[in-house]
Design an enzyme around this catalytic site. Structure first.
Site, PDB file in Angstrom:
ATOM      1  N   CYS A   2       0.823  -1.201   0.000  1.00 37.71           N
ATOM      2  CA  CYS A   2       0.000   0.000   0.000  1.00 37.71           C
ATOM      3  C   CYS A   2       0.860   1.254   0.000  1.00 37.71           C
ATOM      4  O   CYS A   2       2.086   1.199   0.039  1.00 37.71           O
ATOM      5  CB  CYS A   2      -0.898   0.012   1.237  1.00 37.71           C
ATOM      6  SG  CYS A   2      -1.880  -1.499   1.441  1.00 37.71           S
ATOM      7  N   ARG A  73      -4.674   1.201  -1.299  1.00 36.40           N
ATOM      8  CA  ARG A  73      -4.572  -0.222  -1.002  1.00 36.40           C
ATOM      9  C   ARG A  73      -4.333  -1.079  -2.235  1.00 36.40           C
ATOM     10  O   ARG A  73      -4.987  -0.909  -3.257  1.00 36.40           O
ATOM     11  CB  ARG A  73      -5.852  -0.714  -0.320  1.00 36.40           C
ATOM     12  CG  ARG A  73      -5.748  -2.177   0.119  1.00 36.40           C
ATOM     13  CD  ARG A  73      -7.056  -2.714   0.648  1.00 36.40           C
ATOM     14  NE  ARG A  73      -6.910  -4.068   1.163  1.00 36.40           N
ATOM     15  CZ  ARG A  73      -7.890  -4.941   1.284  1.00 36.40           C
ATOM     16  NH1 ARG A  73      -9.115  -4.601   0.933  1.00 36.40           N
ATOM     17  NH2 ARG A  73      -7.660  -6.154   1.752  1.00 36.40           N
ATOM     18  N   LEU A  74      -3.349  -1.982  -2.115  1.00 35.17           N
ATOM     19  CA  LEU A  74      -3.179  -3.102  -3.031  1.00 35.17           C
ATOM     20  C   LEU A  74      -3.650  -4.333  -2.276  1.00 35.17           C
ATOM     21  O   LEU A  74      -3.037  -4.745  -1.290  1.00 35.17           O
ATOM     22  CB  LEU A  74      -1.720  -3.249  -3.453  1.00 35.17           C
ATOM     23  CG  LEU A  74      -1.382  -4.466  -4.324  1.00 35.17           C
ATOM     24  CD1 LEU A  74      -2.113  -4.397  -5.655  1.00 35.17           C
ATOM     25  CD2 LEU A  74       0.127  -4.568  -4.555  1.00 35.17           C
ATOM     26  N   ASN A  98       1.372  -0.114   5.613  1.00 32.31           N
ATOM     27  CA  ASN A  98       1.935  -0.569   4.349  1.00 32.31           C
ATOM     28  C   ASN A  98       2.839  -1.757   4.632  1.00 32.31           C
ATOM     29  O   ASN A  98       3.800  -1.623   5.392  1.00 32.31           O
ATOM     30  CB  ASN A  98       2.740   0.561   3.693  1.00 32.31           C
ATOM     31  CG  ASN A  98       3.546   0.095   2.489  1.00 32.31           C
ATOM     32  OD1 ASN A  98       3.162  -0.851   1.816  1.00 32.31           O
ATOM     33  ND2 ASN A  98       4.656   0.758   2.227  1.00 32.31           N
ATOM     34  N   GLY A  99       2.530  -2.907   4.041  1.00 37.43           N
ATOM     35  CA  GLY A  99       3.385  -4.072   4.236  1.00 37.43           C
ATOM     36  C   GLY A  99       2.589  -5.343   4.427  1.00 37.43           C
ATOM     37  O   GLY A  99       1.409  -5.434   4.084  1.00 37.43           O
ATOM     38  N   GLU A 100       3.265  -6.329   4.983  1.00 40.91           N
ATOM     39  CA  GLU A 100       2.646  -7.617   5.301  1.00 40.91           C
ATOM     40  C   GLU A 100       3.202  -8.122   6.626  1.00 40.91           C
ATOM     41  O   GLU A 100       4.417  -8.075   6.855  1.00 40.91           O
ATOM     42  CB  GLU A 100       2.934  -8.660   4.208  1.00 40.91           C
ATOM     43  CG  GLU A 100       2.357  -8.344   2.844  1.00 40.91           C
ATOM     44  CD  GLU A 100       0.836  -8.500   2.786  1.00 40.91           C
ATOM     45  OE1 GLU A 100       0.271  -9.108   3.707  1.00 40.91           O
ATOM     46  OE2 GLU A 100       0.242  -8.003   1.815  1.00 40.91           O
ATOM     47  N   ASP A 123      -4.327  -8.527   8.328  1.00 39.35           N
ATOM     48  CA  ASP A 123      -3.207  -8.399   9.259  1.00 39.35           C
ATOM     49  C   ASP A 123      -3.172  -7.005   9.886  1.00 39.35           C
ATOM     50  O   ASP A 123      -2.660  -6.819  10.993  1.00 39.35           O
ATOM     51  CB  ASP A 123      -1.876  -8.708   8.563  1.00 39.35           C
ATOM     52  CG  ASP A 123      -1.656  -7.900   7.291  1.00 39.35           C
ATOM     53  OD1 ASP A 123      -2.593  -7.227   6.838  1.00 39.35           O
ATOM     54  OD2 ASP A 123      -0.535  -7.987   6.732  1.00 39.35           O
ATOM     55  N   SER A 389      11.604 -12.809  -3.764  1.00 40.70           N
ATOM     56  CA  SER A 389      12.923 -12.503  -4.318  1.00 40.70           C
ATOM     57  C   SER A 389      14.017 -13.037  -3.404  1.00 40.70           C
ATOM     58  O   SER A 389      13.755 -13.429  -2.259  1.00 40.70           O
ATOM     59  CB  SER A 389      13.094 -10.995  -4.500  1.00 40.70           C
ATOM     60  OG  SER A 389      13.400 -10.371  -3.263  1.00 40.70           O
TER      61      SER A 389
END
Length: 670
Positions: A2, A73-74, A98-100, A123, A389
């Site tokens: 995000c 938001r993504l 923003n993040g996971e 989350d 990655s």
């Protein structure tokens, strides 16, 4: 993944309107195309739905203390109910995130047992309730990548934090009676009256490192929150503190990892990294992996494939110049692992997207591998929404070739004084060598030139683009005077002090983990992936993996001058033999070739343009000499010329009126 932004004020005069908040949020749309929302403490109900029909022209501020939060938001997890800003049960705690968080399911169960009620499966809501329980210490329980801001209405304070390794960015600006923050600098520039004064020290830092390091920003008054730091803005005061440091103390005194043999370390590495990959495969949208054909990305793709019941999508990108093209190795790895592989090639026409590159990176950023990373993100996003990655493997497990030079230099430092004097004599620099910077003789001369300075400054002399002497020779007299006695090396020297007790190679890898990794590698990947609304996850950067690597003795990482030995041995079942033994190539760009051919006119059109000369930063003759020496095959100045080019294009993008292209030229499909 995000984009977040917002402000907190302690004076009614610094209150921002919902319309300004919408502009701050909208400029981050590429980071989150799926949804947007806002919170404003002066709006009835506080929650804002941004839309063309929803105008706030009649807004009148009334609170002396308050906050406004914006979010793009993504959607990755909880696609239906994960809207932000998100609040707790009584509306007193609001968050943009923003993040996971990869351990959110475990934390959620714990919080439910403590009596918390959840409205979503996200989350983000876990963080809200964890903050209610533990306050600012909540970030110490989070396993993942994040930048977050929480408005605590009861305490009237803004809390911000950034993840341990610096995977997610967070800019801020503190002024009288207001603190503003955002995922990207361009969001803060949407505030009316936002200052755009360039910091001369930031330019000096940029030319030294090829990025502007934290906590600096290219603009005066703007800063980056460093990795592993949290901040509280309350009563007009900002307090920042570090909450995590990699455990680089001696293994003998590190009770967290009481391993006695390489087999024990290897088993712990296999278990920890496998678990890190497994929890990063949690997603409600399609996943894939970057696959360069190097050790790190092949291991990650291999672990993913071992836990998947269908072929994993893998992606690689290369160049038509052989020495910069890794696609054959990626192809071999994909065949062995059984992935569904996609590969692409980038040609010099890719440089058409330079203005767009400047716009997304917000600051001068001279790692030219941002170009293929941007394209790799673009083509990956066409197939998946999340990609894993191998970032972090080189820094954590001593993978860069330069660490061998560091090890060799330690032998030099033990020589008698007369021998050291002989090896650092200026006569060696007069010997002929190939113009190519990676030629053997050129590397030897560069190695010997660095031996005359202390080890910490020596390392920067080896990895930097412009050393101190060359920078000052390039500067116009007036600009040089603005720098006074500023020492750009201090950023690196301070990082070395955070790991004082280990061997110097380990100290150097620890320094890279805290400087080069977050400021260059992770900035590059975050901006490139978010430019195309792609979430990029890095299993090596799980803090459990990072702590294991930090404590590990160097002898298991580096063997006979070869780095990442324990990675190669531990995961040999996932690595083709050719990849186990190949030389490291890196994700480079053939700038040397391009600048002498297709991109030659660009050097004159940009660097010697009157706009660039009028800035009075550089001596025009010094710039002309760099170009001449490069074009006449006297020296490979491609990295230096690229840095100057990137800097000037940043000026044209953010300080001069220009139009920003709205698309990237397409790469060629193979």
């Amino acid at each position: 993944m995000c984009g977040i932004t917002g402000t907190s004020w302690t004076s009614r005069d610094k209150n921002i309107s919902p319309d300004v908040l919408q502009r701050m949020t909208s400029v981050l749309a590429h980071r989150g195309p799926d949804d947007s929302g806002g919170f404003h403490s002066d709006i009835p109900g506080k929650s804002i739905l941004f839309s063309a029909e929803n105008s706030f022209a009649d807004f009148q501020p009334h609170s002396d203390v308050g906050a406004a939060l914006g979010h793009r938001r993504l959607s990755i997890i909880d696609l239906g109910t994960g809207h932000q800003p998100l609040t707790n049960e009584d509306g007193t705690i609001w968050i943009v995130f923003n993040g996971e968080i990869y351990n959110y399911q475990e934390l959620r169960k714990e919080l439910i047992q403590q009596g918390h009620q959840f409205k979503t499966e996200s989350d983000t809501e876990v963080i809200v309730h964890l903050y209610e329980e533990q306050g600012t210490a909540c970030v110490e329980r989070l396993r993942g990548m994040f930048a977050l801001a929480i408005w605590d209405e009861r305490r009237q304070r803004l809390f911000m934090a950034r993840d341990r390794l610096g995977q997610k960015p967070l800019f801020y600006r503190q002024e009288a009676d207001r603190l503003s923050f955002a995922s990207e600098l361009k969001s803060l520039l949407q505030i009316p009256g936002a200052d755009r004064t360039v910091d001369p020290h930031a330019i000096d830092l940029f030319l030294a490192y090829q990025y502007v390091p934290h906590p600096w920003s290219i603009l005066k008054g703007y800063h980056k929150l460093p990795p592993a730091h949290r901040a509280v803005y309350e009563n007009g005061q900002l307090q920042i503190e570090r909450y995590w440091t990699p455990p680089y103390q001696h293994p003998e005194i590190n009770s967290q990892f009481p391993f006695q043999s390489v087999d024990q370390w290897s088993a712990a590495l296999r278990e920890t990294l496998t678990e890190s990959v497994r929890i990063r495969m949690r997603s409600d949208v399609p996943l894939g992996a970057f696959l360069s054909g190097g050790i790190d990305s092949t291991i990650i793709a291999g672990l993913m494939q071992s836990m998947s019941d269908r072929p994993v999508h893998t992606f690689s990108i290369g160049f038509p110049v052989k020495q910069f093209d890794e696609r054959s190795y990626a192809r071999e790895a994909a065949k062995m692992l059984g992935t569904d592989h996609h590969e692409y090639v980038v040609d010099p026409a890719a440089l058409e997207m330079l203005p767009r590159l400047s716009w997304h990176y917000d600051e001068p950023f001279a790692d030219s591998s941002a170009i293929p990373t941007m394209y790799l993100s673009q083509v990956t996003r066409q197939e998946v929404t999340v990609s894993l990655s191998g970032d972090g493997g080189d820094e954590l497990f001593a993978g860069y070739d330069r660490y061998r030079a560091v090890a060799l230099s330690q032998w030099f430092d033990r020589l008698p004084a007369f021998a050291r004097k002989m090896m650092t004599a200026s006569i060696w620099q007069k010997l002929p060598a190939s113009v190519e910077q990676k030629s053997f003789r050129r590397r030897v001369k560069r190695f010997l030139a660095g031996l005359s300075v202390p080890p910490e400054r020596r390392y920067l002399k080896w990895v930097g683009i412009f050393d101190t002497e060359r920078r000052h020779e390039m500067y116009a007299p007036g600009f040089r005077e603005q720098l006074a006695d500023f020492d750009a090396d201090q950023f690196l020297l301070d990082a070395y002090q955070l790991c004082p007790d280990r061997d110097f190679v380990t100290r150097t890898t620890a320094t890279d983990v805290q400087t080069y990794l977050p400021c260059d590698i992770l900035t590059k990947v975050d901006i490139a992936s978010m430019a195309h609304s792609l979430e990029c996850r890095s299993p090596f950067l799980d803090h459990h993996v990072a702590e294991l690597a930090a404590a590990m003795p160097l002898k298991y990482k580096m063997h006979k001058g070869r780095g990442k030995q324990i990675l190669t041995d531990t995961f040999s079942d996932l690595l083709p033999e050719s990849i186990q033994t190949r030389k490291k190539m890196g994700f480079g760009v053939p700038l040397n070739h391009w600048f002498r051919n297709e991109l030659k006119p660009l050097l004159f059109d940009v660097l010697l343009d009157q706009r660039a000369l009028d800035r009075q930063i550089f001596d025009p003759q010094a710039v002309e000499q760099l170009i001449s020496e490069h074009l006449n095959l006297q020296w490979d100045h491609s990295a230096r010329l690229w840095s100057l080019l990137v800097l000037e294009l940043w000026f044209q993008t953010f300080l001069d009126p220009v139009s920003i292209p709205d698309h990237f030229p397409d790469p060629v499909l193979i």
